[in-house]
Design a protein around this motif. Structure first.
Motif, PDB file in Angstrom:
ATOM      1  N   THR A 305      35.732  47.543  52.081  1.00 52.21           N
ATOM      2  CA  THR A 305      37.101  47.831  51.641  1.00 52.21           C
ATOM      3  C   THR A 305      38.086  46.861  52.269  1.00 52.21           C
ATOM      4  OG1 THR A 305      36.535  50.172  51.402  1.00 52.21           O
ATOM      5  CG2 THR A 305      38.871  49.629  51.549  1.00 52.21           C
ATOM      6  N   THR A 308      37.803  43.482  50.494  1.00 49.51           N
ATOM      7  CA  THR A 308      38.430  43.467  49.170  1.00 49.51           C
ATOM      8  C   THR A 308      39.938  43.293  49.273  1.00 49.51           C
ATOM      9  OG1 THR A 308      36.689  44.835  48.191  1.00 49.51           O
ATOM     10  CG2 THR A 308      38.812  44.813  47.074  1.00 49.51           C
ATOM     11  N   ASN A 360      37.140  41.128  43.278  1.00 53.12           N
ATOM     12  CA  ASN A 360      35.753  41.565  43.462  1.00 53.12           C
ATOM     13  C   ASN A 360      34.769  40.694  42.697  1.00 53.12           C
ATOM     14  OD1 ASN A 360      35.819  43.724  45.273  1.00 53.12           O
ATOM     15  ND2 ASN A 360      36.403  45.187  43.702  1.00 53.12           N
ATOM     16  N   PRO A 423      36.093  54.120  38.009  1.00 56.63           N
ATOM     17  CA  PRO A 423      35.076  55.077  37.568  1.00 56.63           C
ATOM     18  C   PRO A 423      35.644  56.218  36.745  1.00 56.63           C
ATOM     19  CG  PRO A 423      35.477  55.251  39.943  1.00 56.63           C
ATOM     20  CD  PRO A 423      36.168  54.008  39.463  1.00 56.63           C
ATOM     21  N   ARG A 428      32.553  48.582  33.577  1.00 53.42           N
ATOM     22  CA  ARG A 428      32.883  47.393  34.362  1.00 53.42           C
ATOM     23  C   ARG A 428      32.285  46.145  33.748  1.00 53.42           C
ATOM     24  NH1 ARG A 428      30.275  49.703  39.522  1.00 53.42           N
ATOM     25  NH2 ARG A 428      29.103  50.635  37.834  1.00 53.42           N
ATOM     26  N   PHE A 436      29.937  47.353  43.069  1.00 56.31           N
ATOM     27  CA  PHE A 436      29.430  48.544  43.754  1.00 56.31           C
ATOM     28  C   PHE A 436      27.945  48.789  43.456  1.00 56.31           C
ATOM     29  CE2 PHE A 436      33.991  49.175  43.248  1.00 56.31           C
ATOM     30  CZ  PHE A 436      34.367  49.510  44.545  1.00 56.31           C
ATOM     31  N   SER A 438      24.591  49.171  40.952  1.00 53.74           N
ATOM     32  CA  SER A 438      24.419  49.868  39.683  1.00 53.74           C
ATOM     33  C   SER A 438      23.175  50.742  39.759  1.00 53.74           C
ATOM     34  CB  SER A 438      24.290  48.855  38.540  1.00 53.74           C
ATOM     35  OG  SER A 438      24.375  49.496  37.294  1.00 53.74           O
ATOM     36  N   GLY A 442      23.465  52.987  43.066  1.00 52.76           N
ATOM     37  CA  GLY A 442      24.821  52.448  43.160  1.00 52.76           C
ATOM     38  C   GLY A 442      25.634  53.180  44.214  1.00 52.76           C
ATOM     39  N   CYS A 443      26.708  52.562  44.690  1.00 55.96           N
ATOM     40  CA  CYS A 443      27.492  53.103  45.800  1.00 55.96           C
ATOM     41  C   CYS A 443      28.167  54.426  45.424  1.00 55.96           C
ATOM     42  CB  CYS A 443      28.545  52.083  46.218  1.00 55.96           C
ATOM     43  SG  CYS A 443      29.639  52.678  47.531  1.00 55.96           S
ATOM     44  N   GLU A 446      32.326  54.689  45.503  1.00 58.40           N
ATOM     45  CA  GLU A 446      33.151  53.835  44.655  1.00 58.40           C
ATOM     46  C   GLU A 446      34.536  54.434  44.396  1.00 58.40           C
ATOM     47  OE1 GLU A 446      33.021  51.705  40.228  1.00 58.40           O
ATOM     48  OE2 GLU A 446      31.244  52.717  41.025  1.00 58.40           O
ATOM     49  N   ALA A 449      36.749  54.063  47.455  1.00 58.10           N
ATOM     50  CA  ALA A 449      37.155  52.671  47.661  1.00 58.10           C
ATOM     51  C   ALA A 449      38.245  52.272  46.680  1.00 58.10           C
ATOM     52  CB  ALA A 449      35.944  51.757  47.515  1.00 58.10           C
ATOM     53  N   VAL A 450      38.079  52.656  45.416  1.00 58.87           N
ATOM     54  CA  VAL A 450      39.061  52.315  44.388  1.00 58.87           C
ATOM     55  C   VAL A 450      40.422  52.917  44.713  1.00 58.87           C
ATOM     56  CG1 VAL A 450      39.676  52.862  41.993  1.00 58.87           C
ATOM     57  CG2 VAL A 450      37.437  51.902  42.510  1.00 58.87           C
TER      58      VAL A 450
END
Length: 516
Positions: A305, A308, A360, A423, A428, A436, A438, A442-443, A446, A449-450
């Protein structure tokens, strides 16, 4: 004469070995393998820093699906959206395992943590716990006030330091660490209003040492008979410190939960949530499992994070016209001098979202995604990939491929106008963009973080005019690390925007003592 005979035999043996390997590879239908693959070390001799760029160049020469040999470990290098899609859709279950490393042996409780557990019932239980109990939309909404308060605290700190050079990596580190630790344990570890400065300092030391040691490429992971005694000793000692620190947090929350039940306090930290589950199933929700889960959340939720936000602001400082455009978007949506940006505004700010997506894309938080490993033989790209093969997906190569992206090394947020990237709101761009990861691995963080990046970066853009410290462009060189960091931390200056000056002068609004 003997020397000539020895040389002749060696040459014949080498040729036979080469042609035998080539012939057997065709029969086995394995993916292409770059030449030469040396005895013992395999293709390790090809790896030069930064590794993700080196692997990108190898893929350009030999193909986007390659079988490399890292010492004793076979590695499938994936460098195209089509190959990634096959791995994470058609073969998602077969590719859902994780490889075992020296680091995961000591830092991930012998590969049983959420990030490194093999695919199976235990991993599914952990994933369900995180997705439904800890990082669900409802839980994130309940804890939104923490992100809001920490962003306000950051704004307050920057107002006091306006027109002075700022180390923005430190600013973002303080914000992100406080958000995560407030959510997890109800404590701030940097800035004002810290209850235990000594404990906070110790935690920051452990956090930094974890990334320093954990990001080391241990040769023992690829050539097992070469032992790394010194590195392993460092890992063992650090893990003892990590466990002791996390156990203290757990015990503290146990005591506070008893007090809170008497006093009627309503909000729960993430540790509290798991401790409540522990009461019904103490054997499964052990303290060791809780410690492991806490560490995964902290490590996964901070460094990427921070990166980014730092890359995004760096790009904006090098493209002031884009910065002005996104400020106008925020002003039009929220109105001038009325209120601060809120998380509910993010879906209505497509250009801000496009900036974060483009950052990203150009600088993925993990340029080589967390590796997967095949649990059985599978077919990818028409080739047979054997069981036990590590899968290394080069997100940087995919997201900077000129065959996929027009002018990929240019900062063009407008290219994402048809891709929402959040999300809650859509996809994406298929497998062309995977910040993140897939598939089922996958994370799970997400959404958090977003929200954190969008709220923090959007508020900084709304409240301040930003400038570079000097006339030179911001240096965009990457550091050599597990995650994609800037080589030189971002230095920048800010001053309150004229249209926000009156609003930002309200001291009580940003007082940390009033916030908490």
């Amino acid at each position: 004469m003997a020397a000539i005979w020895y040389l002749y035999c060696s040459l014949i043996f080498s040729m036979l070995y080469f042609f035998t390997k080539r012939f057997s590879k065709k029969i086995e239908n394995l993916p292409p393998r770059p030449f030469p693959c040396l005895p013992v070390i395999g293709h390790l001799h090809l790896l030069k820093q930064p590794i993700f760029k080196t692997l990108s160049e190898i893929a350009k020469k030999h193909g986007d699906l390659l079988l490399l040999q890292y010492g004793s470990r076979p590695v499938l290098l994936v460098s195209s959206p089509a190959a990634a899609e096959e791995c994470f859709t058609t073969n998602d279950v077969a590719c859902a395992n994780r490889p075992r490393f020296l680091m995961t042996k000591h830092f991930a409780i012998n590969n049983t943590s959420l990030a490194w557990a093999p695919y199976g019932d235990h991993w599914r239980n952990l994933r369900r716990l995180v997705s439904l109990e800890l990082l669900s939309s409802g839980r994130l909404q309940l804890l939104q006030w923490i992100r809001v308060n920490e962003v306000k605290s950051m704004v307050s700190s920057l107002i006091k330091r306006q027109n002075r050079p700022l180390d923005m990596r430190v600013v973002f580190f303080e914000l992100t660490l406080n958000v995560m630790m407030m959510m997890i344990a109800g404590k701030r570890y940097v800035g004002d209003n810290i209850t235990d400065a000594k404990e906070a300092k110790k935690f920051r030391e452990i956090h930094g040492e974890t990334f320093k040691i954990g990001g080391t490429m241990a040769i023992v992971d690829y050539i097992p008979w070469i032992k790394s005694w010194k590195l392993e000793k460092q890992m063992i000692e650090l893990q003892k410190e990590r466990d002791a620190f996390m156990q203290n947090l757990i015990e503290e929350r146990r005591r506070k939960m008893k007090s809170n039940r008497r006093d009627g306090e309503s909000w729960k930290t993430l540790i509290d949530v798991i401790l409540i589950l522990q009461e019904t199933d103490p054997e499964y929700y052990s303290d060791a499992m809780i410690r492991s889960l806490i560490l995964v959340l902290i490590l996964a939720g901070t460094d990427t994070t921070i990166n980014t936000m730092e890359w995004s602001l760096s790009l904006l400082l090098n493209h002031p016209e884009v910065l002005k455009k996104v400020q106008m978007e925020i002003d039009n949506q929220i109105g001038e001098n009325k209120r601060l940006l809120e998380e509910s505004d993010l879906p209505k700010l497509p250009f801000l979202r496009s900036i974060i997506l483009e950052s990203n894309r150009m600088y993925p938080p993990l340029p080589l995604l967390v590796p997967h490993e095949t649990s059985k033989d599978c077919i990818i790209g028409g080739f047979r990939v054997p069981s036990g093969t590590m899968i290394s997906t080069n997100a940087w190569a995919i997201q900077n491929d000129p065959n996929t992206w027009e002018d990929p090394r240019s900062f063009k947020p407008e290219r994402h106008k048809s891709s929402v990237g959040f999300p809650e709101l859509g996809g994406r761009d298929g497998f062309k963009l995977m910040p993140f990861g897939s598939g089922r691995r996958g994370c799970p963080g997400e959404a958090l973080a977003v929200r954190t990046v969008g709220l923090a970066l959007g508020t900084l853009i709304q409240c301040f005019d930003w400038s570079r410290v000097g006339e030179e462009m911001v240096d965009m060189t990457e550091a050599i690390a597990f995650s994609l960091q800037k080589g030189e931390p971002l230095q920048a200056k800010c001053k309150p925007r004229a249209i926000m000056a009156k609003f930002l002068s309200q001291e009580k609004l940003f007082s940390i003592t009033d916030i908490y």
